[in-house]
Design a protein around this motif. Structure first.
Motif, PDB file in Angstrom:
ATOM      1  N   ASP A  48     -11.943  -3.704  -6.112  1.00 46.57           N
ATOM      2  CA  ASP A  48     -10.615  -3.068  -6.102  1.00 46.57           C
ATOM      3  C   ASP A  48      -9.792  -3.598  -7.271  1.00 46.57           C
ATOM      4  O   ASP A  48      -9.126  -4.618  -7.174  1.00 46.57           O
ATOM      5  CB  ASP A  48      -9.899  -3.317  -4.771  1.00 46.57           C
ATOM      6  CG  ASP A  48      -8.701  -2.382  -4.630  1.00 46.57           C
ATOM      7  OD1 ASP A  48      -8.312  -1.754  -5.647  1.00 46.57           O
ATOM      8  OD2 ASP A  48      -8.157  -2.272  -3.510  1.00 46.57           O
ATOM      9  N   MET A  54     -12.906   0.608  -8.065  1.00 46.09           N
ATOM     10  CA  MET A  54     -12.087   1.562  -7.305  1.00 46.09           C
ATOM     11  C   MET A  54     -11.105   2.315  -8.190  1.00 46.09           C
ATOM     12  O   MET A  54     -10.658   3.406  -7.845  1.00 46.09           O
ATOM     13  CB  MET A  54     -11.380   0.867  -6.146  1.00 46.09           C
ATOM     14  CG  MET A  54     -12.346   0.624  -4.997  1.00 46.09           C
ATOM     15  SD  MET A  54     -11.649  -0.296  -3.623  1.00 46.09           S
ATOM     16  CE  MET A  54     -10.507   0.891  -2.940  1.00 46.09           C
ATOM     17  N   LYS A  84      -3.978  -3.052  -0.706  1.00 50.64           N
ATOM     18  CA  LYS A  84      -5.392  -3.282  -1.004  1.00 50.64           C
ATOM     19  C   LYS A  84      -6.119  -3.932   0.178  1.00 50.64           C
ATOM     20  O   LYS A  84      -7.239  -3.550   0.510  1.00 50.64           O
ATOM     21  CB  LYS A  84      -5.528  -4.181  -2.249  1.00 50.64           C
ATOM     22  CG  LYS A  84      -5.202  -3.461  -3.551  1.00 50.64           C
ATOM     23  CD  LYS A  84      -5.459  -4.381  -4.729  1.00 50.64           C
ATOM     24  CE  LYS A  84      -5.203  -3.652  -6.041  1.00 50.64           C
ATOM     25  NZ  LYS A  84      -5.416  -4.528  -7.201  1.00 50.64           N
TER      26      LYS A  84
END
Ligand code: ATP
Ligand code: MG
Ligand code: MG
Ligand code: MG
Length: 560
Positions: free
Chosen positions: A503, A5, A513
């Motif tokens: 992430d 990400m 998140k």
């Protein structure tokens, strides 16, 4: 490859766009799947493109399984072809039109029946070459009057359109059956809740057609469903079996002081309803003869829309002959853009409550109306709505009513297009035989929105695995050990053949998140958090919200 990400073109938004009304519109934008380019035109961002491609992949697999052959035709098409079938006029303003430097008129394809028919005329010469099923996944263009709800109703959108060609009715019926089954499998695999309902063929023409509807509050279609038998129909297509009373006393004719066409205001005033009211039933008469009892338009029709239908240049009524032949089943009339308007032959309609006369002239026939500008007497009956609890036309049980999104539509077109383009092949007996045709559409981009509508919850999107942009969303809570363990997990999952979103963003709080993971809607979330130093991760099922702490090795076994 593990999709990191930190490298992904993605900006999630806390707030939905101000004009977004539907869940899918709000969430697909907030989660960074799509982005509005201009009215009804959408950019598919990386995660959205994955979902879109997944839907298209499932559609392709099932189309190939019934022997469909994928082709790709141009989107820019000669307008001539659409004039030949009358659809240039029927679609009217819905068509994007343009002209090339030589002055030749083109349209951006709204759907491709004409062009596929020409292709087959060109390529197929003998019955031995049939049956054939051709399809494409392609961008379609329709200048929708109200592009809204995000990708649910775009002016540019992705459609899978398929076309079957054969020599007889039986072949057509078989191709239709194959598509119907393929569509069931497609929508089942996609994880959509859907119903198959009887539908009207509209501008497409042809005889039988059915829609695949995905029940959702955001849908623009209304359908009835019978709990006791298998009857289900778009309300546009509800046909009651009882005949329209043969001799309805038209009652006294009330001449309104109006110009040729009753305006929206005169209609509303006369009916005693607000101008924005929804009318569900209309009785059209010509020369005092009942011509059609109908729902004047697609779906619920507000008076504004109805007024359009009543514009003299635009309205064409079914002929008196049509009506005489089948008083119980007059097939509607042609609306402002030549669209065929379905109607509702409803035995509950009582003789009228109001008459409105326009430029009615004695001796005028519907046929004259279709040529000319002056037209008919329009007579309104009560505002009748198909309602929940109304009797099923097949078995009499109480109907249920629901809103839904049209995700697919299949048509038995017969010879409408092959007649226009004179598509014959050499028959078994050596004589030319006219080809029969079906067409079958699925809204690929719309299906993404329909899925979002049906599966999202208060935390965000929530994809079925088959269409999800990844199988597992790995979240590194932030500390070094967590980041390390998350990367390890992501690589291992990737090695096991899973599609992984990691992430690894620095400087984003764990809370943000987690919220993003919920918003993005990947089915499984793996978190390297609190107990990362001990090699523990948390597995979260996005749908149920169930969480479990376990050793990474255990988690990998579970997911692989
Ligand atoms: P609607 O009633 O929603 O306007 P339609 O009946 O005009 O759709 P069809 O001509 O039957 O649509 O096209 C086949 C499929 O294409 C539809 O079932 C739908 O899934 C999809 N589709 C049609 N119009 C749009 C649009 N503007 N945006 C996205 N998908 C669309
Ligand atoms: Mg439409
Ligand atoms: Mg429709
Ligand atoms: Mg349709």
């Amino acid at each position: 490859m593990v999709q990191r990400m930190s490298r992904l073109l993605l900006k999630t938004l806390r707030d939905a766009p101000a004009d977004a009304e539907t869940t899918s519109h709000k969430l697909l934008v907030r989660a960074g799947y799509v982005r509005r380019s201009s009215a009804g035109m959408w950019t598919w961002l990386p995660l959205g493109k994955r979902v879109l491609d997944n839907v298209a992949r499932v559609v392709r697999e099932e189309m190939d399984a019934i022997g469909g052959q994928e082709v790709l035709l141009p989107a820019l098409l000669p307008q001539e072809a659409y004039e030949a079938t009358g659809r240039a006029a029927e679609y009217g303003d819905l068509l994007f039109r343009l002209t090339d430097r030589k002055g030749t008129a083109y349209v951006l394809g709204p759907t491709h029946e004409e062009i596929f028919t020409q292709l087959v005329k060109d390529q197929v010469t003998s019955y031995k070459d049939l049956p054939v099923i051709l399809y494409q996944v392609q961008t379609k263009y329709r200048d929708e009057a109200r592009p809204r709800s995000g990708v649910l109703r775009g002016r540019e959108f992705q459609m899978k359109d398929a076309y079957s060609f054969d020599t007889g009715e039986e072949g057509l019926a078989e191709a239709y059956r194959l598509h119907r089954e393929a569509y069931r499998r497609i929508f089942q695999r996609l994880g959509l809740d859907f119903r198959i309902v009887s539908a009207v063929s509209g501008a497409m023409g042809g005889s039988a057609s059915e829609e695949f509807l995905a029940p959702a509050a955001a849908g623009e279609d209304t359908f009835v469903d019978c709990p006791a038998c298998d009857y289900a129909a778009n309300t546009e297509a509800v046909t009651f079996t009882a005949a329209v009373p043969a001799a309805v006393d038209p009652g006294p004719v009330e001449e309104l002081d109006t110009p040729d066409t009753p305006t929206i205001e005169t209609l509303a005033a006369h009916l005693g309803v607000p101008a924005a009211a929804t009318l569900k039933n209309l009785l059209v008469t010509v020369d005092g003869e009942i011509t059609a009892v109908g729902v004047p338009g697609d779906r619920e029709v507000d008076l504004g829309k109805l007024a359009e239908h009543l514009a003299p240049a635009a309205v064409a009524l079914v002929t008196a002959e049509d009506f005489a032949a089948r008083p119980d089943l007059v097939r509607g009339y042609v609306g402002p853009q030549g669209l065929r308007i379905p109607y509702l032959a409803d035995p509950r309609v009582a003789p009228g409550t109001a008459w409105i006369t326009g430029a009615n002239k004695p001796g005028r026939h519907a046929a004259d109306v279709v040529c000319g500008r002056d037209f008919q007497v329009d007579r309104y009956l009560d505002v009748v709505t198909v309602q929940g609890g109304d009797p099923c036309p097949r078995c009499g049980a109480g109907l249920t009513l629901g809103r839904a999104i049209e995700i697919g539509h299949i048509f038995q077109l017969g010879r409408k297009y092959t007649d226009t383009f004179e598509v014959d092949v050499l028959g078994r007996d050596g004589k030319p035989v006219r080809v029969t045709m079906g067409s079958y559409g699925i809204g690929i981009s719309r299906a993404v929105a329909a899925l979002a509508e049906q599966t999202a919850d208060e935390h965000g999107l929530c994809w079925p695995r088959e269409v999800a942009p990844a199988d597992v969303h790995v979240v590194a809570a932030g500390k070094a050990a967590q980041t390390e363990l998350a990367a390890l997990a992501a690589d291992a999952l990737h090695a096991a053949g899973l599609r992984v979103l990691l992430d690894d963003r620095a400087g984003v709080s764990p809370g943000a998140k987690f919220a993003d993971a919920d918003l993005l809607g990947v089915p499984t979330i793996l978190i390297a958090g609190r107990r990362a130093t001990e090699g523990f991760v948390e597995l979260k099922d996005r749908r149920t919200g169930e969480r479990e702490e376990l050793q990474l090795t255990e988690a990998l076994k579970r997911l692989a």
